[in-house]
Design an enzyme around this catalytic site. Structure first.
Site, PDB file in Angstrom:
ATOM      1  N   HIS A 177       1.816   4.337  -3.006  1.00 15.34           N
ATOM      2  CA  HIS A 177       1.872   5.808  -2.882  1.00 15.34           C
ATOM      3  C   HIS A 177       3.180   6.328  -3.475  1.00 15.34           C
ATOM      4  CE1 HIS A 177      -1.749   6.429  -0.637  1.00 15.34           C
ATOM      5  NE2 HIS A 177      -1.352   5.788   0.431  1.00 15.34           N
ATOM      6  N   GLU A 186      -5.292   7.268  -2.372  1.00 13.46           N
ATOM      7  CA  GLU A 186      -5.750   6.102  -1.618  1.00 13.46           C
ATOM      8  C   GLU A 186      -6.359   5.073  -2.554  1.00 13.46           C
ATOM      9  OE1 GLU A 186      -3.973   6.848   1.396  1.00 13.46           O
ATOM     10  OE2 GLU A 186      -5.235   5.095   1.633  1.00 13.46           O
ATOM     11  N   HIS A 206     -11.345  14.321  12.001  1.00 12.43           N
ATOM     12  CA  HIS A 206     -11.308  15.157  10.806  1.00 12.43           C
ATOM     13  C   HIS A 206     -12.215  16.383  10.899  1.00 12.43           C
ATOM     14  CE1 HIS A 206      -9.830  11.207   9.870  1.00 12.43           C
ATOM     15  NE2 HIS A 206      -9.331  11.612   8.734  1.00 12.43           N
ATOM     16  N   HIS A 246       0.837  -1.206   0.000  1.00 14.35           N
ATOM     17  CA  HIS A 246       0.000   0.000   0.000  1.00 14.35           C
ATOM     18  C   HIS A 246       0.873   1.257   0.000  1.00 14.35           C
ATOM     19  CE1 HIS A 246      -3.655   2.337   1.194  1.00 14.35           C
ATOM     20  NE2 HIS A 246      -2.736   3.132   1.700  1.00 14.35           N
ATOM     21  N   GLU A 247       1.836   1.300   0.924  1.00 17.93           N
ATOM     22  CA  GLU A 247       2.699   2.488   1.009  1.00 17.93           C
ATOM     23  C   GLU A 247       3.555   2.624  -0.246  1.00 17.93           C
ATOM     24  OE1 GLU A 247       2.051   4.655   3.181  1.00 17.93           O
ATOM     25  OE2 GLU A 247       0.739   3.361   4.351  1.00 17.93           O
TER      26      GLU A 247
HETATM   27  O1  X8Z Z   1      -7.700   9.439   8.345  1.00 20.19           O
HETATM   28  C1  X8Z Z   1      -7.342   8.404   7.815  1.00 20.19           C
HETATM   29  C2  X8Z Z   1      -5.850   8.084   7.708  1.00 20.19           C
HETATM   30  C3  X8Z Z   1      -5.073   9.272   7.319  1.00 20.19           C
HETATM   31  S1  X8Z Z   1      -5.385   9.747   5.699  1.00 20.19           S
HETATM   32  C4  X8Z Z   1      -5.375   7.595   9.057  1.00 20.19           C
HETATM   33  N1  X8Z Z   1      -8.239   7.517   7.367  1.00 20.19           N
HETATM   34  C5  X8Z Z   1      -9.687   7.736   7.454  1.00 20.19           C
HETATM   35  C6  X8Z Z   1     -10.211   7.626   8.871  1.00 20.19           C
HETATM   36  O2  X8Z Z   1      -9.461   7.189   9.766  1.00 20.19           O
HETATM   37  O3  X8Z Z   1     -11.373   7.969   9.115  1.00 20.19           O
HETATM   38  C7  X8Z Z   1      -7.910   6.274   6.698  1.00 20.19           C
HETATM   39  C8  X8Z Z   1      -9.217   5.603   6.496  1.00 20.19           C
HETATM   40  C9  X8Z Z   1     -10.261   6.665   6.608  1.00 20.19           C
HETATM   41 ZN    ZN Z   2      -2.618   5.257   2.044  1.00 16.39          ZN
END
Ligand code: X8Z
Ligand code: ZN
Length: 653
Positions: A386, A410, A510, A382-383
């Site tokens: 990227h 992603e 978020h 996965h990494e």
């Molecule tokens: O926030 C993230 C990653 C960083 S891009 C840890 N994700 C979302 C979440 O945790 O809600 C990855 C999956 C979705």
């Molecule tokens: Zn990723």
């Protein structure tokens, strides 16, 4: 009218904008200046590219130093670099909006200027810019510093962190009361103290967006998608996926009733705390409860990896070979020299796996505390996917060294994941001997992927639906709105009564951290579209979920073509190229084809169920909507409005 409003807005920020104004004949939405000199614009972009590249390299280096050696000194250095970068970004924005960029004839220059002019919150005055910057930092700090006390332990060691402690408990515990305790404790520790700060943030974000020519901050966030029908497109996708989600939901509810008994209604929504995740965003944690065929052979190559003496370094070589087998770019020498493949023993590091682009076209690294097991083998691929994307677009100007649209990075990594996690692939790389190609193993496999991705769709959809509505309609009833969406799309309810002061949306990082979320929704949809396209060109025959495009030069060529353009053109052109002309939109078709064998199986399992999905009762809505609680105001405002309209129509006709 729009022009007048814009001119009025201009009065409140500095003198440098006096010579700017919105040009009526250009795209009226945005701020632009008067300068139409192409030579000057190109000169500015050349300088910007050089300086921003150096800036990007310094910030990334400082971040890397900090996360691979956590000390106060490195933290300070990183923050200093980030502050310098914020200043540089602000100066670049000022310069960019001095051009009448929408009238610059060179399309690539125009696109870069537009990116600089429409992103960020640099239209705010220094005071307000600093205020929102620090407000977001404070909200993030409050969130990440939150600690909980353990359930039923009196030792008063209240130091449980969300990741990994509480996340692990939410995924592993099957104790209804324990789960309820952590759900409630987390929500009530995080939400209430963030509410006022968030309301101020909404005001400032909206001000910045409006000064920049957008209707509100949600409108500005959606600009990244460069598509007026984006909201319509994602609404169509979620509608297309909902029937499958409801079948999976119904089957899961049945299993949860077997486990927890009649605390769960047979035709109702599910309580949010027993789905294996704090936000019920994916349900992988309850695979052990939902798994249809516990006796079927389990796909796990960890033991094979150990028996073969595979090291972390070897795992990276295996991942690299996946890409070179398709004719794609090998990892450069700097990658092998500078990456962190294992957890160091002599210093503190952040172990979350991540892929790094140091913006100088040479230095690319991965940071991962690799353990020898199947999960980390997947994560390594996965990494590295990227990194492959970074390598593919490295020759673009800095502003175009980016994913085609938010979520595509992603999507690419996850599409590779869908290929390498098949038993077919694991067999081809010598890690798996027994064939699991029996019906029961296939259904187990598909349920596992569906518990990760299909259950995630409604959650990934609603976070920004909620956020955009707050930006456009204001901050009244934010918690009620959140739960209305959760109930409508996910079919879940809070385990305990909520009120507006709980401010539950802030329980998801978020939201207070100001990180857009719909990209994760887009990422899931596109990964299946990309996966299906690569399988097509690789000549795959048979069920889509069994496809592995390893060693396919054709798939490698298509993927390289799609990745190497970065964000230099509108993503619709990229999607059209990716699907070889079939579509230029987000489309749930590929995802539904992938899960079709599971959908058929679920339809059969659910034949005797009274309700596919959930029926919402007053008892559900009373958990969060205050207008259902008191008898005198038992009608929703929307229902009252509807009655008034019907009444008016009655009198008119
Ligand atoms: O926030 C993230 C990653 C960083 S891009 C840890 N994700 C979302 C979440 O945790 O809600 C990855 C999956 C979705
Ligand atoms: Zn990723």
């Amino acid at each position: 009218m729009i022009l007048l409003n814009k001119l009025k807005n201009f009065q409140i920020f500095g003198t440098f904008l006096i010579f700017l104004f919105a040009l009526e004949e250009s795209d009226e939405r945005y701020i632009e200046g008067l300068n139409v000199n192409l030579g000057e614009a190109l000169q500015f972009l050349r300088e910007y590219d050089r300086e921003a590249t150096a800036m990007c390299n310094r910030v990334t280096m400082a971040q890397w130093q900090f996360v691979t050696n956590i000390t106060d000194n490195y933290r300070r250095k990183m923050l200093d670099e980030q502050t310098l970068k914020a200043k540089f970004d602000r100066a670049s924005w000022r310069k960019a909006v001095s051009f009448a960029w929408s009238r610059i004839p060179d399309p690539l220059a125009r696109r870069q200027l537009k990116m600089l002019a429409t992103r960020g919150r640099n239209s705010l005055t220094d005071d307000k810019f600093n205020e929102i910057y620090h407000l977001i930092a404070e909200m993030k700090e409050l969130y990440t510093r939150t600690r909980l006390c353990p359930y039923k332990e009196n030792d008063h060691q209240c130091n449980l962190v969300l990741d990994p402690d509480i996340n692990k408990i939410m995924a592993q515990s099957k104790d209804y009361k324990e789960l309820s305790y952590y759900w409630r404790a987390w929500h009530e520790a995080v939400g209430p103290p963030l509410k006022n700060k968030y309301m101020r943030y909404v005001r400032l974000a909206n001000q910045a967006a409006r000064l920049n020519g957008f209707a509100d901050a949600g409108d500005q966030m959606r600009e990244d998608y460069e598509d007026d029908s984006f909201q319509q497109n994602i609404a169509e996708v979620i509608s297309a996926v909902t029937p499958l989600y409801k079948h999976l939901f119904t089957y899961t509810r049945h299993k949860l009733i077997d486990r927890y008994g009649d605390v769960i209604r047979k035709d109702g929504p599910l309580p949010a705390h027993i789905l294996g995740n704090m936000w019920a965003q994916n349900w992988q944690g309850i695979y052990d409860i939902v798994q249809p065929f516990p006796a079927a052979k389990k796909l796990d190559v960890t033991l094979d990896m150990m028996l073969q003496g595979i090291s972390p370094l070897r795992m990276f070589q295996i991942a690299e070979e996946f890409f070179t087998s398709m004719g794609m770019i090998p990892m450069p020498p700097e990658f092998w020299r500078m990456s962190m493949f294992e957890k160091p023993t002599n210093r503190e590091v952040k172990c979350t796996a991540s892929a790094w682009d140091f913006c100088n076209r040479i230095d690319f690294r991965i940071k991962q505390c690799t353990r020898v097991n199947m999960e980390d083998l997947f994560s390594t691929h996965h990494e590295m996917a990227h990194l492959q994307y970074y390598l593919q677009y490295r020759d673009q100007p800095l502003l175009f060294r980016n994913e085609a649209l938010p979520g595509f990075h992603e999507a690419v990594s996850d599409a590779i994941g869908l290929s390498i996690m098949t038993p077919q692939h694991l067999h081809r790389i010598g890690l798996y001997n027994n064939s699991t190609d029996d019906y029961e193993s296939n259904i187990n496999f598909l349920i596992m992927i569906a518990l990760e991705k299909i259950t995630y769709m409604p959650f990934a959809y609603i976070v920004d639906q909620w956020r955009w509505r707050v930006f456009s309609d204001g901050d009244a009833d934010m918690t009620t709105r959140w739960w209305e969406l959760r109930l409508q799309y996910q079919g879940i309810v809070p385990p305990v009564t909520r009120s507006e002061s709980h401010f539950d949306p802030a329980s998801k990082y978020h939201v207070p951290a100001d990180i857009p979320y719909v990209k994760y929704f887009v990422g899931i949809v596109l990964q299946f579209q990309l996966f299906e396209s690569l399988c097509d060109v690789a000549g795959h025959v048979g069920a889509l979920h069994t496809c592995d495009f390893y060693r396919s030069r054709e798939a490698g060529r298509l993927l390289s073509d799609v990745l190497s353009v970065g964000s230099s053109r509108n993503w619709k052109d990229t999607i059209r190229e990716m699907t070889r002309g079939r579509t230029d939109r987000l489309d749930a078709g590929a995802m539904l084809r992938y899960f079709e064998p599971l959908a058929q199986w679920l339809r059969r399992q659910n034949q005797m169920e009274p309700v596919i999905g959930w029926i919402t009762s007053q008892e559900d809505t009373a958990l969060f909507a205050h207008w259902y609680k008191s008898k005198s105001t038992c009608l929703k405002p929307t229902s009252i409005a509807l009655l008034l309209i019907l009444n008016a129509l009655y009198w008119i006709t």
